[in-house]
Design a protein around this motif. Structure first.
Motif, PDB file in Angstrom:
ATOM      1  N   LEU A   1       0.801  -1.225   0.000  1.00 15.67           N
ATOM      2  CA  LEU A   1       0.000   0.000   0.000  1.00 15.67           C
ATOM      3  C   LEU A   1       0.836   1.279   0.000  1.00 15.67           C
ATOM      4  O   LEU A   1       0.606   2.155  -0.836  1.00 15.67           O
ATOM      5  CB  LEU A   1      -0.984  -0.008   1.165  1.00 15.67           C
ATOM      6  CG  LEU A   1      -2.119  -1.023   1.029  1.00 15.67           C
ATOM      7  CD1 LEU A   1      -2.972  -1.031   2.282  1.00 15.67           C
ATOM      8  CD2 LEU A   1      -2.952  -0.729  -0.189  1.00 15.67           C
ATOM      9  N   PRO A   2       1.817   1.446   0.883  1.00 19.65           N
ATOM     10  CA  PRO A   2       2.606   2.684   0.819  1.00 19.65           C
ATOM     11  C   PRO A   2       3.455   2.779  -0.448  1.00 19.65           C
ATOM     12  O   PRO A   2       3.676   3.873  -0.957  1.00 19.65           O
ATOM     13  CB  PRO A   2       3.482   2.652   2.069  1.00 19.65           C
ATOM     14  CG  PRO A   2       3.375   1.286   2.618  1.00 19.65           C
ATOM     15  CD  PRO A   2       2.146   0.655   2.064  1.00 19.65           C
ATOM     16  N   ILE A   3       3.897   1.643  -0.971  1.00 18.56           N
ATOM     17  CA  ILE A   3       4.662   1.662  -2.220  1.00 18.56           C
ATOM     18  C   ILE A   3       3.778   2.141  -3.364  1.00 18.56           C
ATOM     19  O   ILE A   3       4.153   3.032  -4.135  1.00 18.56           O
ATOM     20  CB  ILE A   3       5.251   0.274  -2.522  1.00 18.56           C
ATOM     21  CG1 ILE A   3       6.249  -0.121  -1.437  1.00 18.56           C
ATOM     22  CG2 ILE A   3       5.900   0.250  -3.903  1.00 18.56           C
ATOM     23  CD1 ILE A   3       6.666  -1.567  -1.472  1.00 18.56           C
ATOM     24  N   GLY A   4       2.594   1.579  -3.465  1.00 17.36           N
ATOM     25  CA  GLY A   4       1.657   1.999  -4.499  1.00 17.36           C
ATOM     26  C   GLY A   4       1.250   3.455  -4.345  1.00 17.36           C
ATOM     27  O   GLY A   4       1.123   4.182  -5.336  1.00 17.36           O
ATOM     28  N   PHE A   5       1.064   3.900  -3.114  1.00 16.85           N
ATOM     29  CA  PHE A   5       0.705   5.297  -2.880  1.00 16.85           C
ATOM     30  C   PHE A   5       1.835   6.222  -3.297  1.00 16.85           C
ATOM     31  O   PHE A   5       1.594   7.278  -3.895  1.00 16.85           O
ATOM     32  CB  PHE A   5       0.357   5.507  -1.403  1.00 16.85           C
ATOM     33  CG  PHE A   5      -0.119   6.899  -1.108  1.00 16.85           C
ATOM     34  CD1 PHE A   5      -1.344   7.334  -1.570  1.00 16.85           C
ATOM     35  CD2 PHE A   5       0.673   7.761  -0.380  1.00 16.85           C
ATOM     36  CE1 PHE A   5      -1.781   8.613  -1.308  1.00 16.85           C
ATOM     37  CE2 PHE A   5       0.248   9.048  -0.108  1.00 16.85           C
ATOM     38  CZ  PHE A   5      -0.985   9.485  -0.567  1.00 16.85           C
ATOM     39  N   ALA A   6       3.083   5.852  -3.011  1.00 15.08           N
ATOM     40  CA  ALA A   6       4.225   6.676  -3.414  1.00 15.08           C
ATOM     41  C   ALA A   6       4.322   6.770  -4.931  1.00 15.08           C
ATOM     42  O   ALA A   6       4.556   7.858  -5.480  1.00 15.08           O
ATOM     43  CB  ALA A   6       5.518   6.108  -2.826  1.00 15.08           C
ATOM     44  N   VAL A   7       4.132   5.656  -5.626  1.00 15.54           N
ATOM     45  CA  VAL A   7       4.164   5.663  -7.097  1.00 15.54           C
ATOM     46  C   VAL A   7       3.029   6.530  -7.635  1.00 15.54           C
ATOM     47  O   VAL A   7       3.221   7.318  -8.567  1.00 15.54           O
ATOM     48  CB  VAL A   7       4.095   4.225  -7.653  1.00 15.54           C
ATOM     49  CG1 VAL A   7       3.881   4.221  -9.149  1.00 15.54           C
ATOM     50  CG2 VAL A   7       5.351   3.466  -7.290  1.00 15.54           C
ATOM     51  N   PHE A   8       1.848   6.416  -7.046  1.00 13.41           N
ATOM     52  CA  PHE A   8       0.709   7.238  -7.459  1.00 13.41           C
ATOM     53  C   PHE A   8       1.022   8.726  -7.292  1.00 13.41           C
ATOM     54  O   PHE A   8       0.744   9.534  -8.182  1.00 13.41           O
ATOM     55  CB  PHE A   8      -0.531   6.853  -6.647  1.00 13.41           C
ATOM     56  CG  PHE A   8      -1.673   7.799  -6.809  1.00 13.41           C
ATOM     57  CD1 PHE A   8      -2.396   7.823  -7.996  1.00 13.41           C
ATOM     58  CD2 PHE A   8      -2.030   8.660  -5.789  1.00 13.41           C
ATOM     59  CE1 PHE A   8      -3.461   8.699  -8.150  1.00 13.41           C
ATOM     60  CE2 PHE A   8      -3.084   9.536  -5.938  1.00 13.41           C
ATOM     61  CZ  PHE A   8      -3.801   9.553  -7.120  1.00 13.41           C
ATOM     62  N   MET A   9       1.604   9.103  -6.156  1.00 10.87           N
ATOM     63  CA  MET A   9       1.907  10.509  -5.904  1.00 10.87           C
ATOM     64  C   MET A   9       2.961  11.044  -6.877  1.00 10.87           C
ATOM     65  O   MET A   9       2.858  12.180  -7.344  1.00 10.87           O
ATOM     66  CB  MET A   9       2.367  10.707  -4.455  1.00 10.87           C
ATOM     67  CG  MET A   9       1.274  10.459  -3.437  1.00 10.87           C
ATOM     68  SD  MET A   9      -0.216  11.443  -3.687  1.00 10.87           S
ATOM     69  CE  MET A   9       0.411  13.062  -3.323  1.00 10.87           C
ATOM     70  N   VAL A  10       3.966  10.232  -7.185  1.00 18.71           N
ATOM     71  CA  VAL A  10       4.983  10.651  -8.153  1.00 18.71           C
ATOM     72  C   VAL A  10       4.339  10.898  -9.513  1.00 18.71           C
ATOM     73  O   VAL A  10       4.607  11.906 -10.168  1.00 18.71           O
ATOM     74  CB  VAL A  10       6.113   9.603  -8.258  1.00 18.71           C
ATOM     75  CG1 VAL A  10       6.988   9.864  -9.462  1.00 18.71           C
ATOM     76  CG2 VAL A  10       6.940   9.596  -6.995  1.00 18.71           C
ATOM     77  N   HIS A  11       3.484   9.981  -9.939  1.00 16.56           N
ATOM     78  CA  HIS A  11       2.798  10.159 -11.222  1.00 16.56           C
ATOM     79  C   HIS A  11       1.893  11.383 -11.191  1.00 16.56           C
ATOM     80  O   HIS A  11       1.880  12.176 -12.131  1.00 16.56           O
ATOM     81  CB  HIS A  11       1.986   8.914 -11.580  1.00 16.56           C
ATOM     82  CG  HIS A  11       2.804   7.833 -12.168  1.00 16.56           C
ATOM     83  ND1 HIS A  11       3.406   6.881 -11.394  1.00 16.56           N
ATOM     84  CD2 HIS A  11       3.134   7.563 -13.453  1.00 16.56           C
ATOM     85  CE1 HIS A  11       4.069   6.052 -12.184  1.00 16.56           C
ATOM     86  NE2 HIS A  11       3.919   6.450 -13.441  1.00 16.56           N
ATOM     87  N   LEU A  12       1.136  11.541 -10.138  1.00 15.54           N
ATOM     88  CA  LEU A  12       0.209  12.652 -10.036  1.00 15.54           C
ATOM     89  C   LEU A  12       0.932  13.995 -10.120  1.00 15.54           C
ATOM     90  O   LEU A  12       0.465  14.928 -10.766  1.00 15.54           O
ATOM     91  CB  LEU A  12      -0.559  12.550  -8.716  1.00 15.54           C
ATOM     92  CG  LEU A  12      -1.735  13.488  -8.515  1.00 15.54           C
ATOM     93  CD1 LEU A  12      -2.824  13.152  -9.534  1.00 15.54           C
ATOM     94  CD2 LEU A  12      -2.277  13.337  -7.111  1.00 15.54           C
ATOM     95  N   ALA A  13       2.088  14.078  -9.476  1.00 12.73           N
ATOM     96  CA  ALA A  13       2.822  15.339  -9.431  1.00 12.73           C
ATOM     97  C   ALA A  13       3.608  15.615 -10.710  1.00 12.73           C
ATOM     98  O   ALA A  13       3.795  16.779 -11.068  1.00 12.73           O
ATOM     99  CB  ALA A  13       3.772  15.335  -8.233  1.00 12.73           C
TER     100      ALA A  13
END
Length: 93
Positions: free
Chosen positions: A14-26
């Motif tokens: 979950l935190p790994i996926g969230f970090a990847v999501f945030m990088v993409h979003l930004a």
């Protein structure tokens, strides 16, 4: 304690996926991000224009800098703390 350990392992993605999501979003609006250097390289080769190569360096230099920082942190911060803790444990035993 085994049950708690199992629950933590199940939740680890979950935190790994969230970090990847945030990088993409930004960064998608800025660079059309490909956080995998091989994916970025392949797209640049296929596209073949100078614009595709302008930011290519960051996908190769960034991971090397991060790896060097992580190695330094592990060697001089984490291991030093472990050696210090082990030394104090041995001196009291």
């Amino acid at each position: 304690m085994t049950c708690l350990s199992f629950e933590l392992k199940v939740l680890a993605p979950l935190p790994i996926g969230f970090a990847v999501f945030m990088v993409h979003l930004a960064t998608i609006p800025i660079t059309g991000i490909g956080i995998n250097p091989a994916r970025s390289f392949g797209a640049a080769v296929i596209y073949g224009k100078q614009k595709a190569w302008d930011d290519q360096w960051i996908f190769w230099v960034g991971p090397f800098i991060a790896a060097a920082i992580a190695a330094f942190y592990h060697q001089y911060i984490l291991r030093a703390a472990a050696v210090k803790a082990l030394g104090s444990f041995r001196s009291t035993a």
